[in-house]
Every structure is written in structure tokens, then in C-alpha cells.
Design an enzyme around this catalytic site. Structure first.
Site, PDB file in Angstrom:
ATOM      1  N   LEU A 206       0.965  -1.123   0.256  1.00  0.00           N
ATOM      2  CA  LEU A 206       0.143   0.019  -0.040  1.00  0.00           C
ATOM      3  C   LEU A 206       0.983   1.257  -0.147  1.00  0.00           C
ATOM      4  CD1 LEU A 206      -2.677  -0.679   3.102  1.00  0.00           C
ATOM      5  CD2 LEU A 206      -3.077  -1.106   0.335  1.00  0.00           C
ATOM      6  N   HIS A 207       0.496   2.030  -0.759  1.00  0.00           N
ATOM      7  CA  HIS A 207       1.226   3.583  -0.866  1.00  0.00           C
ATOM      8  C   HIS A 207       0.561   4.562  -1.357  1.00  0.00           C
ATOM      9  CE1 HIS A 207       2.136   2.714  -4.961  1.00  0.00           C
ATOM     10  NE2 HIS A 207       2.423   4.018  -5.042  1.00  0.00           N
TER      11      HIS A 207
END
Ligand code: UD1
Length: 374
Positions: A206-207
Site C-alpha cells: 500500500l502506498h
């Protein structure tokens, strides 16, 4: 002889540029490649290890731009790239993907009249709140040559009024890197290090700012991951942006996950290099991500992927049946993850996508040679 500046800035650029530079070095009588690193990503784990893993030559020029707001980062890349362009006078500049460095360098080229080719052109999420979508649309408008990964991208460009003669469908250069490194990655001990067995764990990345900068959304996602981790180990290499949010929010949902506790099997680990990460996701039973590239890599390998977003600029991954958009609702993520686990014990047959054949980089070179004649 064509002198080419290849721009890299952030992690997702390295695996796209590596096969192009390698192909150029093999045709040294026709191409003189330079690599310029803007320094948008600078940590060893986000940058240096990729040069080693991908056998990408060290940058000829490093702009050392580092982090900053979008305006500051984009402006600094422009300011530092301009004198390089004036001094080097390349025939072409190649920019890849959709990061701030991509747009910044393309814009400098457009203003100085230096020809610029955009690799991975034409992808559209149609969500202008994503910084990457703004970078994609603007880079495509000002680039001389638009090198697309798939036919849907050609169609997007035509709809935006870009003349057909500027568009070439060359295929997916990221898949060149994946194919070239699949065998080498077998030597990685990453699964032993994290004590997981093939096809018996999930991988999470996730980013996206919309997922990790918002406390409510991030906690929602973690509550889903916690439930999934009740079924199988979840390995989560944490991007620096996400790490910063986790530290800031210090939520109990999140703290429970950090380190491996008795209750949760979520392992939060440092970002992995290219070969370790390839070895990890290629053996996963399920991948959950908000990345663009990982949607494509799992599709090529036939690994079920759940994308924690409302839209994707890579619709072909959905059409192929390997990828599904699940948004960020905890119930929806958990439900879809459990359904995917029920239906899969190992990876499905690999879908065949035209021009995702490991030969995209040579086609980039052919397109450059052809466009140089005009
Ligand atoms: C960037 C790209 C995104 C890409 C992603 C992959 C833009 C707008 N976004 O997002 O398209 O998918 O990279 O990783 O270009 N940081 C470090 N070390 C690093 C790099 C970043 O600690 O080596 C921290 C910085 O403090 C920064 C934050 O991570 O504030 C975000 O970095 P940034 O380059 O702004 O965007 P990403 O979220 O990484």
C-alpha cells in the site's frame, strides 16, 4: 548514432528502464544511452538495491532531488534537469510511467524542443485526484512519441486528440524485466526468511496517498487485513510513506499487526529489493495492493490480485480475470479475499496478452529509430 537520456526517478521506474538500457547497450553502434536519476526515491531500499538486482548501470548523472511537496519536487527536478539537457544535447529523452520526475523531465524537454518519448503512455484511471493521473495526462500531451503497453491505451490517446502517427503500441517493458528475472529470483531466500511456504500466504503493498494518508481509511484496511491474517500469513513490505502514516496514527489496529504477535499473522517488513519481491509475490496465494505495476505483474503470472482502489488505469488486468477492484471497505476486502482464497490453491494459467512477451524493449528501440527518420 542516437544519444538517449533515460530518466529514472522513483522505484517503479527502474524495472521499466532496465530492459531498455540493456537493449541499447547491446546495439552500441546505434544507441548511446545515458541514465539520469532524479533522486525522487533515494533510500537504499527504494533505489540502490534495484540497480543491483536489475543489473542497471549506475546513473551517469544524479540530480539528488529528494522528497518535497509536489510543486517543490517537480520544480526542483525541472531546475536541475534543464542544464543537463543543454549540456548533453541528446537526440531523445525517454521518460517512463507516471511519477513526478516523469512529468518534470518531459516538460523541460518540451520547452527546450528536445524530443521526448513516453514509455507506458496512454494509461488512464480517469481519476484526476490521483497525482499520477495528472502526470500521465500532461506527459502524454507534450511527448513526441507515445509508446503504449496495450491497445486500450492507444484508444485513450486517440480520444484525447493525439494523432495516430505519434502512437506506437510496443507492449509492456515491465514484463520484459519480470520474464528476464524470474529464474534469477529463485535464488532468493525471502520465503525462508519470513517462514512462509509457496501458495500459503498473502502479500500486501500500500502506498497511495488516498489509502495511507487518511487515518480512517488506513484503519479500515488494517481491520480487513487482520481478519485475512486469521486464515493465512500476510506479508506486508511497508513503503516509507505508509511507514510514516503508521507511526503518526499509532492506531491499536495497526500496532497489533506490527511484528508478529500471537493474535495476528501480519508481518510488517521493510521494502524489498526487486528479486526478493518477485520471489515473494510470484509464490503468493493472493496479493492485495494499490500499486499499478503489481496489478500487471500478477496478471502475467496468473496470481489472484485484489486492488484496494475504486478504479484502475490498467483495465486489461480486470478483463483477464486475475485482478478485481475491491475499494477500501473492510467488509468488501475481507469478503473478496475469502472468496479468492476459496477458489485458488495455486496460480491459474497465465493469461496471454498481446505484446507482453518480453520483447517490448527492442520494440521501443525500433520505434525510436523510425521516429528519428521524420
Ligand atoms: C511515488 C510516485 C508513485 C509511485 C510510488 C512508488 C509520484 C507522484 N508518486 O509515490 O506514482 O507509485 O512513488 O513507490 O511521483 N520516501 C522515503 N524514501 C524514499 C522515497 C520516499 O522516505 O526513498 C518518503 C518521503 O519522505 C516522501 C514519501 O516517502 O514524503 C513519499 O515519496 P514520494 O516520492 O513523494 O511519493 P510516493 O508516495 O513514494
Amino acid at each position: 548514432m542516437l544519444k538517449i537520456i533515460n530518466v529514472v526517478g522513483a522505484r517503479p521506474n527502474f524495472m521499466k528502464v532496465a530492459p531498455i538500457v540493456e537493449a541499447m547497450r547491446r546495439r552500441a553502434d546505434e544507441f548511446a544511452p545515458l541514465v539520469v536519476h532524479t533522486g525522487q526515491h533515494y533510500d537504499a531500499a527504494m533505489s540502490d538495491t534495484f540497480f543491483r538486482d536489475l543489473q542497471l548501470p549506475a546513473p551517469d548523472i544524479h540530480l539528488e532531488v529528494g522528497s518535497g511537496s509536489h510543486a517543490a519536487q517537480t520544480a526542483l527536478v525541472m531546475q536541475r534537469f534543464e542544464p543537463i539537457l543543454l549540456a548533453e544535447k541528446p537526440d531523445w529523452v525517454i521518460v517512463v510511467g507516471d511519477v513526478n520526475s516523469t512529468l518534470a523531465c518531459a516538460l523541460v524537454c518540451a520547452k527546450l524542443g528536445v524530443r521526448v518519448a513516453h514509455v507506458e503512455a496512454g494509461l488512464r484511471s480517469r481519476d484526476r485526484t490521483m497525482p499520477e493521473e495528472v502526470n500521465r495526462v500532461l506527459t502524454d500531451q507534450i511527448s513526441d512519441l507515445l509508446l503504449t503497453p496495450s491497445r486500450d491505451a492507444d484508444e485513450n490517446l486517440r480520444r484525447e486528440g493525439i494523432p495516430a502517427e505519434r502512437i506506437r503500441c510496443v507492449g509492456n517493458v515491465m514484463i520484459d524485466s519480470l520474464r528476464a528475472n524470474l529464474e534469477r529470483a529463485v535464488n532468493s531466500d525471502v520465503r525462508n526468511r519470513f517462514k512462509v511456504a509457496a501458495a500459503d500466504y498473502a502479500v500486501v503493498t500500500l502506498h497511495r496517498p488516498s489509502n495511507v494518508d487518511d487515518e480512517v481509511v488506513l484503519k479500515r484496511i488494517f481491520s480487513a487485513l487482520d481478519r485475512i491474517a486469521g486464515r493465512l500469513p500476510v506479508i506486508f513490505p511497508v513503503h516509507p510513506r505508509t511507514r510514516a502514516s503508521l507511526e503518526q496514527f499509532r492506531a491499536s489496529e495497526i500496532q497489533n499487526a506490527d511484528q508478529t504477535t500471537a493474535r495476528s499473522q501480519i508481518k510488517l517488513i521493510e521494502p524489498l529489493g526487486y528479486l526478493d519481491f518477485l520471489r515473494l509475490y510470484s509464490g503468493a496465494r493472493l496479493v492485495l495492493t494499490d500499486s499499478g505495476g503489481i496489478q500487471e505483474e500478477t496478471t502475467w503470472l496468473g496470481i489472484p490480485c485484489l486492488t484496494l482502489r475504486e478504479n484502475t488505469e490498467r483495465p486489461i488486468t480486470i478483463e483477464m480475470g486475475t485482478n478485481k477492484l475491491v475499494g477500501t471497505d473492510a467488509e468488501a476486502i475481507t469478503r473478496e479475499a475469502f472468496a479468492a482464497l476459496e477458489h485458488s490453491t495455486a496460480s491459474a494459467p497465465r493469461p496471454q496478452i498481446p505484446l507482453w512477451d518480453g520483447r517490448a524493449a527492442p520494440r521501443v528501440l525500433e520505434a525510436l529509430l523510425e521516429a528519428s527518420k521524420s
